[in-house]
Design an enzyme around this catalytic site. Structure first.
Site, mmCIF file in Angstrom:
data_model
loop_
_atom_site.group_PDB
_atom_site.id
_atom_site.type_symbol
_atom_site.label_atom_id
_atom_site.label_comp_id
_atom_site.label_asym_id
_atom_site.label_seq_id
_atom_site.Cartn_x
_atom_site.Cartn_y
_atom_site.Cartn_z
ATOM 1 N N HIS A 1 -9.985 31.209 -6.056
ATOM 2 C CA HIS A 1 -9.500 31.023 -4.670
ATOM 3 C C HIS A 1 -10.857 30.558 -3.845
ATOM 4 O O HIS A 1 -10.433 29.508 -3.084
ATOM 5 C CB HIS A 1 -8.983 32.259 -4.086
ATOM 6 C CG HIS A 1 -8.450 31.908 -2.688
ATOM 7 N ND1 HIS A 1 -7.253 31.299 -2.590
ATOM 8 C CD2 HIS A 1 -8.891 32.084 -1.762
ATOM 9 C CE1 HIS A 1 -6.809 31.011 -1.458
ATOM 10 N NE2 HIS A 1 -7.806 31.775 -0.698
ATOM 11 N N HIS B 1 -1.258 30.442 1.105
ATOM 12 C CA HIS B 1 -0.854 31.740 1.124
ATOM 13 C C HIS B 1 0.160 32.203 0.400
ATOM 14 O O HIS B 1 0.826 33.036 0.751
ATOM 15 C CB HIS B 1 -0.876 32.169 2.618
ATOM 16 C CG HIS B 1 -2.079 33.292 2.953
ATOM 17 N ND1 HIS B 1 -1.853 34.505 3.809
ATOM 18 C CD2 HIS B 1 -3.200 33.282 2.685
ATOM 19 C CE1 HIS B 1 -2.697 35.196 3.903
ATOM 20 N NE2 HIS B 1 -3.916 34.643 3.328
#
Length: 787
Positions: free
Chosen positions: A65, A111
């Site tokens: 990420h 997200h």
């Protein structure tokens, strides 16, 4: 007697103590998603065994990420520069020059994993995070949009999806939409819609891609860079808690059994505090005392500390005792890895700290001097007087692992040709009006009013066109010009599943075309790349091909990538999502009063089709492309073939024609032909206005099956309307570009939609009947699930 002075030996300085090493076991490395090879790199970078806090820091900074370790080698192939690009990838947001000293900051981020575990807070904090990316550049947020992908909520469309999964999909959708609405509405930024799609592959992995856009004076942009040895480092915003710890690591893993127990990894948002933080940050930046600023997003205090130092070629030393905390007894590990929301780290000019502290005190926010800039390019962290971390910045940022993962050979997942029984069905006459109504009632095409009516789309009073049209349009209030901005998101994952490169090219082209339909010129792009497990060669084949497609399309269309996000490991129990590159395009409209709406505006207008000058593709090509259409999936229960061919140079000229026609005030409406083909496009233009139309679809040299002529999702077509006396001007304008023409296909009027093909009356339906099928689908589906 010796008159020489005695030799004085300087005392030997005590060596700087090193952090207390932890006992590293294979189990501990697995808990931190650190491989054995990566651990050896940590040992080499530090020259010693790390402390537990240092191991946690490496874990989040080297996560997929944060580091993009699987995708970075491929992302380098994307175009990132143009005359308008002020800031490209690498900062919190990209910025383009929109004229008269103004810059537009924009970005999209995912997200996904948090929104599956805790839908409301996961989606809400996704909005909060992307807003901070914008205002940390000193840009005031102007608008947000979102691209949402859910599992099916309709039993009829769910295939073999179990009923309990359908109910969970509903719960996830309701929570995510509520979270987005709750945060953006309370913060006070208009949400202009975006896209909402449904496919079974998202049942275990919903996608929440949040886009934000803001305005900044180009000479007042702030960057996330530390500078000036001895300058104070100030922590501002909310207190640090235990929420979000290891959120970045969690977002870099597949979901397995028990993943839902990771709720502590999901941050909790407070939009009212974020609004205060916005105003306080913008006020502080006006003083001239702020030298650099970074939001605490993924990896929290860790990321902001090491990245600011690395960008400035300096270090940052912080004392965790000075960090405001809302939980007692927090360890250095927890403080450094917390992803609590609404926090910023900034570097101030020494001697002017009080100016910054007083501003945040006025806004009722915590602000404390947490440390200072140091000469060594390191991140040093102390807690209770003890050194708990001492790490070279580059080892966390530029020297993070970079993988050239094996790229497999992509293979078509479905046959190129339709099954014989489906091919025979294509040739048979049928009730095309019933097909249209069924498509309009399908979850991917139906009205998304249930979603966007929960959003405040008019706050700040800059909105010219809001949700429900082709693209959002905002005026640039206070700029002294009539200029406006248009923005759109697109990502047809079914097409990318059938052909990742071609599908990604279509995503870029569709987003740009939607922007152009408003009369704006597409000028730049951001992307959110949502894929499965990159350790699988077939997934890397999808990612690499999609990046090639995006790069090729952005180059031809003149929309360089200014930044974005990569979200990998979108898999649950080994089952991955469709490859889903979502593209955000921003366009400039020189006179916002010339913005073109999507729906019919009045009766008696000429309805025209802007399309490629050609005889049209051969029947075989059309049928192969038809297999990727919504009609094939919904009404024929089959998927085959490949997405339609795309001519990017034609798409580029089409966008120019739309902008020129809007500037000449020729167009009354414009809508691109996408999901559901020309029949659905025209039906939507009717339903949004209550004005019907009488349409004759053109017949090319090869006569296509009527079903394909009505519902094929061909490339590069836009339905427009204009006054009858202006059609010749429109045709001359289009023909002047060389690859585009305007075909007169009908007239607007009455309250009936009639569509003919080759002298056959195919569709004849009152607008209110179509509206009934289209407008209430989501509400009824959600009510059924509740029941």
């Amino acid at each position: 007697m010796n008159s020489e002075s005695p030799t004085v030996t300087a005392p030997i300085a005590a060596p700087e103590p090193t952090p207390t090493p932890t006992i590293v076991t294979p189990e501990l490395l697995a808990q931190h998603s650190i491989t054995a090879d990566e651990y050896q790199r940590i040992l080499a970078a530090l020259g010693r065994v790390p402390s537990l806090t240092e191991l946690g820091i490496y874990s989040v900074m080297w996560s997929e990420h944060c580091s993009y370790k699987s995708s970075k080698v491929h992302l380098k192939r994307l175009p990132t520069k143009s005359e308008r690009v002020v800031q490209g990838p690498g900062e919190n947001a990209g910025i383009i020059d929109v004229g008269d000293g103004w810059g537009c900051a924009f970005k999209i981020e995912s997200h996904n994993h948090p929104s599956y575990i805790e839908p409301f807070q996961g989606a809400a904090t996704g909005v909060g995070g992307i807003l901070r990316d914008i205002f940390t550049m000193n840009a005031r947020p102007l608008a947000v949009m979102d691209s949402l992908h859910f599992g099916p909520i309709s039993a009829e469309e769910a295939g073999d999806t179990p009923p309990e999964v359908i109910r969970k999909n509903h719960s996830i959708m309701e929570g995510i939409v509520s979270g987005i609405a709750g945060y953006s509405n309370c913060f006070g930024v208009p949400n202009l819609g975006g896209e909402t799609r449904f496919e079974p592959c998202y049942s275990g992995n919903p996608l929440v891609n949040a886009f934000a856009l803001g305005l900044v004076r180009i000479d007042k942009i702030f960057y996330a860079k530390a500078s000036g040895v001895g300058n104070p480092v100030i922590y501002v915003g909310a207190k640090t808690g235990r929420d979000g710890i290891h959120g970045a690591t969690m977002a870099s893993e597949e979901f397995k059994e028990g993943s839902e127990q990771k709720r502590p990894n999901v941050q909790m948002g407070d939009p009212f505090m974020e609004k205060l933080l916005l105003e306080a940050c913008l006020e502080a930046m006006k003083t001239g005392a702020v030298l650099g600023i970074q939001d605490m997003g993924a990896a929290g205090l860790t990321c902001s500390t090491c990245e600011m130092g690395a960008r400035g070629g300096v270090g940052v030393e912080i004392e965790l005792d000075h960090i405001p905390q809302r939980a007692t007894g927090m360890t250095s590990y927890e403080i450094m890895l917390s992803e609590s929301q609404e926090r910023m780290l900034l570097v101030a000019q020494k001697g002017r700290e009080h100016e910054i502290l007083s501003i945040f005190a006025k806004w009722g926010l915590d602000a404390t001097i947490a440390g200072e800039v140091i000469a060594e390019n390191r991140m040093r962290v102390r807690h209770h007087g003890e050194l708990v971390a001492d790490i070279p910045n580059e080892s966390l940022t530029d020297d993070a692992p970079l993988y050239h993962r094996p790229v497999g050979t992509w293979k078509a997942p479905v046959p190129l040709e339709p099954p014989p029984e489906v091919l025979a069905e294509l040739q048979e006459p049928r009730d095309y009006t019933a097909d249209l109504k069924r498509l309009l009632a399908s979850s991917n095409i139906c009205s998304k009013r249930w979603v966007f009516e929960q959003y405040d789309s008019m706050v700040q009073t800059n909105t010219v066109q809001g949700p429900g049209g082709e693209a959002g349009v905002m005026r640039i209030k206070g700029s002294g010009t009539p200029r406006g901005l248009a923005m759109a998101l697109a990502g047809n994952s079914r097409w990318c599943y059938l052909n990742p490169k071609l599908g990604a090219m279509h995503a870029v082209a569709e987003a740009a075309r939607k922007v152009a339909c408003t009369g704006a010129t597409p000028v730049a792009a951001t992307n959110c790349l949502n894929f499965g497990n990159p350790e699988k060669p077939e997934i890397m084949a999808q990612l690499s091909a999609a990046i090639d497609g995006i790069g090729e399309a952005c180059t031809v269309l003149g929309t360089p990538i200014t930044g974005g996000n990569v979200s990998l490991y979108n898999e649950t129990r080994g089952e991955g999502i469709y490859p889903t590159p979502v593209i955000g395009i921003v366009g400039i409209l020189e006179d916002v009063t010339k913005a073109v709406p999507a729906s019919f505006q009045r009766e008696g207008d000429v309805v025209a089709l802007l399309c490629l000058i050609a005889e049209g593709p051969k029947i075989q090509e059309v049928i192969r492309g038809f297999g990727s259409s919504a009609l094939a999936q919904r009404c024929l229960s089959a998927v085959w073939g490949t997405p339609p061919f795309i001519d990017l140079h034609h798409e580029n000229q089409l966008n120019q024609v739309l902008a020129a026609a809007a500037d000449a005030r020729i167009l009354h409406s414009a809508s691109d032909v996408s999901d559901g083909g020309i029949a659905v496009t025209i039906a939507e233009m009717c339903m949004n206005s209550g004005v019907g139309a009488d349409i004759q679809i053109p017949v090319y040299i090869d006569k296509y099956p009527t079903l394909c002529a009505l519902f094929a999702e061909g490339e590069g077509q836009v339905v427009v309307t204009c006054a009858a006396e202006d059609f010749d001007k429109l045709k001359d304008l289009a023909d002047g570009y060389g690859l585009v023409t305007a075909l007169k296909i009908g007239l607007s009027g009455t309250d009936i939609l009639s569509i003919h093909y080759d002298d056959e009356s195919c569709i004849d339906a009152p607008i209110d009947e179509l509206e009934q099928a289209w407008s209430g689908t989501l509400e009824s589906l959600l009510t059924e699930v509740h029941a």
